[in-house]
Design a protein around this motif. Structure first.
Motif, PDB file in Angstrom:
ATOM      1  N   GLY A 274       0.892  -1.345  -0.077  1.00 21.63           N
ATOM      2  CA  GLY A 274      -0.079  -0.112  -0.058  1.00 21.63           C
ATOM      3  C   GLY A 274       0.680   1.159   0.039  1.00 21.63           C
ATOM      4  N   ALA A 275       1.360   1.788  -1.212  1.00 21.38           N
ATOM      5  CA  ALA A 275       1.948   3.169  -1.298  1.00 21.38           C
ATOM      6  C   ALA A 275       1.150   3.916  -1.925  1.00 21.38           C
ATOM      7  N   ASP A 276       0.016   4.003  -1.603  1.00 24.98           N
ATOM      8  CA  ASP A 276      -1.146   4.860  -2.274  1.00 24.98           C
ATOM      9  C   ASP A 276      -1.076   6.418  -1.488  1.00 24.98           C
TER      10      ASP A 276
ATOM     11  N   ARG B  90      -3.587   9.642   1.892  1.00 28.78           N
ATOM     12  CA  ARG B  90      -5.018   9.405   1.847  1.00 28.78           C
ATOM     13  C   ARG B  90      -5.730   8.566   0.855  1.00 28.78           C
ATOM     14  N   GLY B  91      -4.654   7.499   0.670  1.00 25.78           N
ATOM     15  CA  GLY B  91      -5.133   6.398  -0.060  1.00 25.78           C
ATOM     16  C   GLY B  91      -6.211   5.107   0.575  1.00 25.78           C
ATOM     17  N   THR B  92      -6.444   4.476  -0.191  1.00 24.79           N
ATOM     18  CA  THR B  92      -7.407   3.352   0.028  1.00 24.79           C
ATOM     19  C   THR B  92      -6.830   2.297   1.192  1.00 24.79           C
ATOM     20  N   CYS B  93      -5.492   2.218   0.793  1.00 23.53           N
ATOM     21  CA  CYS B  93      -5.109   1.052   1.810  1.00 23.53           C
ATOM     22  C   CYS B  93      -5.000   1.566   3.076  1.00 23.53           C
TER      23      CYS B  93
ATOM     24  N   SER C  83       4.260   7.347   2.855  1.00 20.26           N
ATOM     25  CA  SER C  83       3.428   8.283   3.541  1.00 20.26           C
ATOM     26  C   SER C  83       1.873   7.686   3.903  1.00 20.26           C
ATOM     27  N   ALA C  84       1.470   6.578   3.434  1.00 18.27           N
ATOM     28  CA  ALA C  84       0.447   5.977   3.724  1.00 18.27           C
ATOM     29  C   ALA C  84       0.652   5.170   5.005  1.00 18.27           C
ATOM     30  N   ALA C  85       1.819   4.629   5.481  1.00 19.97           N
ATOM     31  CA  ALA C  85       2.318   4.378   7.002  1.00 19.97           C
ATOM     32  C   ALA C  85       2.709   5.685   7.858  1.00 19.97           C
TER      33      ALA C  85
ATOM     34  N   PRO D 196       4.552  15.941   7.784  1.00 22.70           N
ATOM     35  CA  PRO D 196       3.802  17.162   7.294  1.00 22.70           C
ATOM     36  C   PRO D 196       4.590  17.655   5.879  1.00 22.70           C
ATOM     37  N   PRO D 197       3.986  18.819   4.964  1.00 27.11           N
ATOM     38  CA  PRO D 197       4.608  18.911   3.845  1.00 27.11           C
ATOM     39  C   PRO D 197       5.877  20.046   4.194  1.00 27.11           C
ATOM     40  N   GLY D 198       6.656  20.058   3.384  1.00 26.80           N
ATOM     41  CA  GLY D 198       7.702  21.159   3.617  1.00 26.80           C
ATOM     42  C   GLY D 198       9.047  20.580   4.580  1.00 26.80           C
TER      43      GLY D 198
ATOM     44  N   TYR E 250      12.779  14.763   5.490  1.00 26.17           N
ATOM     45  CA  TYR E 250      13.207  13.471   5.728  1.00 26.17           C
ATOM     46  C   TYR E 250      12.035  12.658   5.155  1.00 26.17           C
ATOM     47  N   GLY E 251      10.888  13.035   5.064  1.00 26.48           N
ATOM     48  CA  GLY E 251       9.813  12.174   4.674  1.00 26.48           C
ATOM     49  C   GLY E 251      10.013  11.257   3.558  1.00 26.48           C
ATOM     50  N   PRO E 252      10.458  12.072   2.408  1.00 22.31           N
ATOM     51  CA  PRO E 252      10.921  10.889   1.275  1.00 22.31           C
ATOM     52  C   PRO E 252      12.014  10.114   1.507  1.00 22.31           C
ATOM     53  N   SER E 253      12.791  10.508   2.299  1.00 20.69           N
ATOM     54  CA  SER E 253      14.156   9.555   2.498  1.00 20.69           C
ATOM     55  C   SER E 253      13.525   8.226   3.423  1.00 20.69           C
ATOM     56  N   MET E 254      12.529   8.395   4.250  1.00 21.04           N
ATOM     57  CA  MET E 254      11.874   7.463   4.930  1.00 21.04           C
ATOM     58  C   MET E 254      11.302   6.458   4.016  1.00 21.04           C
ATOM     59  N   SER E 255      10.580   7.146   3.024  1.00 18.18           N
ATOM     60  CA  SER E 255      10.062   6.177   1.908  1.00 18.18           C
ATOM     61  C   SER E 255      10.831   5.222   0.998  1.00 18.18           C
ATOM     62  N   LEU E 256      11.941   5.889   0.778  1.00 18.71           N
ATOM     63  CA  LEU E 256      13.086   5.129  -0.050  1.00 18.71           C
ATOM     64  C   LEU E 256      13.561   4.100   0.870  1.00 18.71           C
TER      65      LEU E 256
HETATM   66  C1  LIG Z   1       2.091  20.187   0.243  1.00 20.33           C
HETATM   67  C2  LIG Z   1       3.047  19.141   0.245  1.00 20.33           C
HETATM   68  C3  LIG Z   1       4.381  19.619   0.232  1.00 20.33           C
HETATM   69  C4  LIG Z   1       5.571  18.808   0.003  1.00 20.33           C
HETATM   70  N1  LIG Z   1       6.600  19.317   0.048  1.00 20.33           N
HETATM   71  C5  LIG Z   1       7.733  18.614  -0.262  1.00 20.33           C
HETATM   72  C6  LIG Z   1       9.037  19.005  -0.469  1.00 20.33           C
HETATM   73  O1  LIG Z   1       9.258  20.308  -0.862  1.00 20.33           O
HETATM   74  N2  LIG Z   1      10.106  18.014  -0.411  1.00 20.33           N
HETATM   75  C7  LIG Z   1      10.011  16.966  -0.110  1.00 20.33           C
HETATM   76  O2  LIG Z   1      10.798  16.080  -0.139  1.00 20.33           O
HETATM   77  N3  LIG Z   1       8.866  16.373   0.296  1.00 20.33           N
HETATM   78  C8  LIG Z   1       7.547  17.295   0.168  1.00 20.33           C
HETATM   79  N4  LIG Z   1       6.402  16.811   0.614  1.00 20.33           N
HETATM   80  C9  LIG Z   1       6.290  15.213   0.888  1.00 20.33           C
HETATM   81  C10 LIG Z   1       6.346  14.435  -0.337  1.00 20.33           C
HETATM   82  O3  LIG Z   1       5.403  14.826  -1.329  1.00 20.33           O
HETATM   83  C11 LIG Z   1       6.122  12.988   0.396  1.00 20.33           C
HETATM   84  O4  LIG Z   1       6.896  12.618   1.222  1.00 20.33           O
HETATM   85  C12 LIG Z   1       6.009  11.950  -0.877  1.00 20.33           C
HETATM   86  O5  LIG Z   1       5.288  12.340  -2.010  1.00 20.33           O
HETATM   87  C13 LIG Z   1       5.348  10.628  -0.125  1.00 20.33           C
HETATM   88  O6  LIG Z   1       5.588   9.646  -1.085  1.00 20.33           O
HETATM   89  P1  LIG Z   1       4.498   8.377  -1.249  1.00 20.33           P
HETATM   90  O7  LIG Z   1       4.795   7.634  -2.328  1.00 20.33           O
HETATM   91  O8  LIG Z   1       4.333   7.770   0.189  1.00 20.33           O
HETATM   92  O9  LIG Z   1       3.127   9.112  -1.408  1.00 20.33           O
HETATM   93  P2  LIG Z   1       2.397   9.874  -2.614  1.00 20.33           P
HETATM   94  O10 LIG Z   1       3.717  10.751  -3.216  1.00 20.33           O
HETATM   95  O11 LIG Z   1       1.304  10.543  -2.279  1.00 20.33           O
HETATM   96  O12 LIG Z   1       1.980   8.677  -3.928  1.00 20.33           O
HETATM   97  C14 LIG Z   1       0.819   8.118  -3.706  1.00 20.33           C
HETATM   98  C15 LIG Z   1       0.501   7.602  -4.954  1.00 20.33           C
HETATM   99  O13 LIG Z   1      -0.685   6.729  -4.818  1.00 20.33           O
HETATM  100  C16 LIG Z   1      -1.684   6.981  -5.745  1.00 20.33           C
HETATM  101  N5  LIG Z   1      -2.968   6.672  -5.442  1.00 20.33           N
HETATM  102  C17 LIG Z   1      -3.556   7.348  -4.255  1.00 20.33           C
HETATM  103  N6  LIG Z   1      -4.799   6.402  -4.024  1.00 20.33           N
HETATM  104  C18 LIG Z   1      -5.011   5.523  -5.256  1.00 20.33           C
HETATM  105  C19 LIG Z   1      -6.004   4.718  -5.693  1.00 20.33           C
HETATM  106  N7  LIG Z   1      -7.105   4.509  -4.858  1.00 20.33           N
HETATM  107  N8  LIG Z   1      -5.530   3.970  -6.610  1.00 20.33           N
HETATM  108  C20 LIG Z   1      -4.464   4.198  -7.131  1.00 20.33           C
HETATM  109  N9  LIG Z   1      -3.657   4.882  -6.973  1.00 20.33           N
HETATM  110  C21 LIG Z   1      -3.926   5.652  -5.692  1.00 20.33           C
HETATM  111  C22 LIG Z   1      -1.558   8.620  -5.980  1.00 20.33           C
HETATM  112  O14 LIG Z   1      -2.156   9.014  -7.016  1.00 20.33           O
HETATM  113  C23 LIG Z   1      -0.021   8.788  -5.831  1.00 20.33           C
HETATM  114  O15 LIG Z   1       0.616   8.590  -7.101  1.00 20.33           O
HETATM  115  C24 LIG Z   1       5.271  17.630   0.447  1.00 20.33           C
HETATM  116  C25 LIG Z   1       3.924  17.052   0.804  1.00 20.33           C
HETATM  117  C26 LIG Z   1       2.997  18.012   0.788  1.00 20.33           C
HETATM  118  C27 LIG Z   1       1.491  17.412   0.815  1.00 20.33           C
END
Ligand SMILES: Cc1cc2nc3c(=O)[nH]c(=O)nc-3n(C[C@H](O)[C@H](O)[C@H](O)COP(=O)(O)OP(=O)(O)OC[C@H]3O[C@@H](n4cnc5c(N)ncnc54)[C@H](O)[C@@H]3O)c2cc1C
Length: 408
Positions: free
Chosen positions: A108-110, A113-116, A251-253, A257-259, A262-268
Motif C-alpha cells: 500500500g504505497a498510495d 489519503r489512499g485506500t490502503c 506516507s500511507a504508513a 507534514p509538507p515542507g 526527511y519524509g521521502p528519505s523514509m519512503s526510500l
Molecule cells: C503540500 C506538500 C508539500 C511537500 N513538499 C515537499 C518538499 O518540498 N520536499 C519533499 O521532499 N517532500 C515534500 N512533501 C512530501 C512528499 O510529497 C511525500 O513525502 C511523498 O510524496 C510521499 O510519497 P508516497 O509515495 O508515500 O506517497 P504519494 O507521493 O502521495 O503517492 C501516492 C500515490 O498513490 C496514488 N493513489 C492514491 N490513491 C490511489 C488509488 N485508490 N488507486 C491508485 N493509486 C492511488 C496517488 O495518485 C499517488 O501517485 C510535500 C508533501 C505535501 C503534501
C-alpha cells in the motif's frame, strides 16, 4: 534528498541517473533572520561518515526517473488505474474500470489519503504542528538578474541557506542542473487550508518578511508561494492488515507534514528494507512474517525522524530569548575559530540537535534488513524445517524462536 536517501540510490547503482537530474549541496550557510548570512558550514566529515550526499532535485523528475528504472527492470506500471475496492482477504483488488487484479501481497504505497491506509486505519485524525509553510520555486534567470540575489547561487560551493528568526525561519537552495531556487518560509500557523491551492501575491506575503534581511525581502517579491498548514497525522498501530497480505509503506504508513525534508528519505528506506526482506522469499508462508518484520524495523525510526524533522524547524524559529542567544553565541564562536559549527565535543544543545541529524544520515537500511534476516528470519526458517521433520527437541526450540520473533 539527505545522505541516507542518496546512499540507497548509490547501492542500487543509480548514482549517475540521480546525478543527471540533481545538484549536490556542498554546504549549509546559517544566519540570523535579520542579517546577511555569514557563519556556519555543514561538516564534510559528517557527510563522509554518512556515506552519501545532500542532493536537491525536482520531485517530478525523481518520480519519472524511478518509473523509467522500474520499467527497465521489468516492472509493469499502469497509469489511470484507480483502485476502488480491495477484497477482504487482500488477495485481489478492483479498479475503477471494473478489472480485477490478483495479488500474493499488496504493498500500500498510495499515500496518506489512499485506500490502503483507510482500510488499515479508518479513524485518522490530524492535528496541527502550529507551523505554516510557504513554498516556492523561483526560476534561476530571475535570481541571476539581481546582483544581490545572485550571491545565493554564484558561490564557490553549492550552498543551502538557512535563516533563524523569532517565530520565522527560511531555507533556500538551488535544485537540479538548472539551479532554480527552491524556497521555504516558515511562520506560525494562522489556520489556513492545507494544500497547494492557496497561492499568495507579493503584497500578501510582504508583511511576513518585513524584518528580514534584504535578500529574503527580494525573494518574497519574486515568489508566488503556496501556503499550507503543517499537519501531523498519527501512525497506525498496525501497518499490516490482519490478513497478513497487505502492508502500508511510505506516507500511507508514516505521513510527514509538507515542507520538511526527511519524509521521502523514509519512503526510500522503506523500499530498500522491503526489497531486502523479500529477496529471501522462498515460500508464500513467509509473506506475513516479512511484513510484520518490516513494521518492526521501520516504525521507531520513522517516528523518531518525523519528530526530529519538525523539531529542526522549531529550533530555527524559536522565539528570541536566553536559549537563542546562547545558541547564536556558540555558533558564532565556533565559526570565528574556523571550526564547523555543526560539529563539536561540548554539550551545547546546538551540537546535540545536529548529533541527532548525524545519526539519521548514518543509517543503513539494507544492513538493518540483513540483521533481521540473520537474527530472526533464518532461525524461523530452520525452526520450521525442524518442525516439519518432527523433531520434538527442536520443536521446543521453535516455540522459543517464535517468542523472540514476536517480541522483536
Ligand atoms: C503540500 C506538500 C508539500 C511537500 N513538499 C515537499 C518538499 O518540498 N520536499 C519533499 O521532499 N517532500 C515534500 N512533501 C512530501 C512528499 O510529497 C511525500 O513525502 C511523498 O510524496 C510521499 O510519497 P508516497 O509515495 O508515500 O506517497 P504519494 O507521493 O502521495 O503517492 C501516492 C500515490 O498513490 C496514488 N493513489 C492514491 N490513491 C490511489 C488509488 N485508490 N488507486 C491508485 N493509486 C492511488 C496517488 O495518485 C499517488 O501517485 C510535500 C508533501 C505535501 C503534501
Amino acid at each position: 534528498m539527505p545522505p541516507n536517501m542518496t546512499k540507497v540510490f548509490n547501492y542500487w547503482g543509480m548514482h549517475d541517473k540521480v546525478d543527471s537530474i540533481g545538484v549536490v549541496t556542498e554546504r549549509i550557510v546559517m544566519s540570523r533572520f535579520g542579517v546577511l548570512a555569514r557563519h556556519a558550514l555543514l561538516g564534510h566529515e559528517m557527510l563522509e561518515e554518512a556515506g552519501g550526499e545532500f542532493i536537491a532535485l525536482y520531485h517530478s523528475q525523481l518520480r519519472a526517473m524511478l518509473l523509467e528504472t522500474a520499467r527497465e527492470l521489468g516492472a509493469e506500471a499502469r497509469s489511470n488505474a484507480e483502485v476502488v475496492e480491495i477484497a477482504e482477504d487482500c488477495r485481489s483488488l478492483r479498479l475503477a474500470s471494473g478489472e480485477v487484479l490478483q495479488a500474493d501481497v499488496i504493498i500500500g504505497a498510495d499515500g496518506s489519503r489512499g485506500t490502503c491506509r483507510q482500510l488499515v486505519h479508518p479513524q485518522d485524525p490530524e492535528k496541527g504542528t502550529g507551523i505554516m509553510l510557504f513554498n516556492s520555486v523561483i526560476p534561476v534567470d530571475r535570481i541571476l538578474a539581481d546582483p544581490e540575489l545572485s550571491t545565493l547561487i554564484q558561490q564557490d560551493q553549492v550552498s543551502q541557506w538557512a535563516w533563524f528568526g523569532h517565530e520565522r525561519a527560511s531555507v533556500c537552495f538551488p535544485i537540479g542542473p538548472s539551479k532554480d531556487l527552491a524556497w521555504y518560509f516558515f511562520a506560525p500557523d494562522e489556520g489556513v487550508q492545507e494544500g497547494w491551492n492557496d497561492v499568495l501575491s507579493p503584497e500578501e506575503f510582504a508583511p511576513y518578511v518585513s524584518e528580514a534581511e534584504p535578500r529574503l525581502q527580494k525573494l518574497a517579491r519574486l515568489a508566488r508561494p503556496a501556503r499550507s498548514r503543517m499537519m501531523e497525522r498519527e501512525f497506525p498501530e498496525e501497518w499490516v492488515h490482519n490478513t497478513g497480505r497487505l502492508v502500508l509503506v511510505g506516507s500511507a504508513a508514516h505521513p510527514f507534514p509538507p515542507g520538511i525534508i526527511y519524509g521521502p528519505s523514509m519512503s526510500l528506506e522503506d523500499a530498500s528494507v522491503l526489497a531486502k526482506l523479500f529477496s529471501h522469499l522462498r515460500d508464500e508462508e513467509q509473506i506475513p512474517s516479512f511484513l510484520y518484520a518490516f513494521q518492526n524495523l521501520r516504525e521507531e525510526r520513522c517516528q523518531k525522524n518525523r519528530s526530529l524533522d519538525i523539531n529542526n524547524v522549531r529550533y530555527m524559529m524559536e522565539p528570541e530569548g536566553e536559549g537563542t542567544e546562547r545558541r547564536d553565541t556558540l555558533m558564532r564562536a565556533k565559526h570565528d575559530q574556523g571550526r564547523n559549527v555543526l560539529t563539536g565535543d561540548d554539550e551545547d544543545s546546538n551540537v546535540a540537535q545536529w548529533d541527532h541529524n548525524r545519526e539519521l544520515f548514518g543509517y543503513d537500511a539494507e544492513d538493518e534488513a540483513d540483521n533481521w534476516w540473520v537474527q530472526w528470519g533464518l532461525l524461523q526458517e530452520r525452526a520450521k524445517a525442524a518442525h516439519s521433520e518432527g523433531d520434538t527437541h527442536l520443536e521446543m526450540f521453535s516455540l522459543d524462536v517464535s517468542e523472540r520473533i514476536s517480541s522483536s
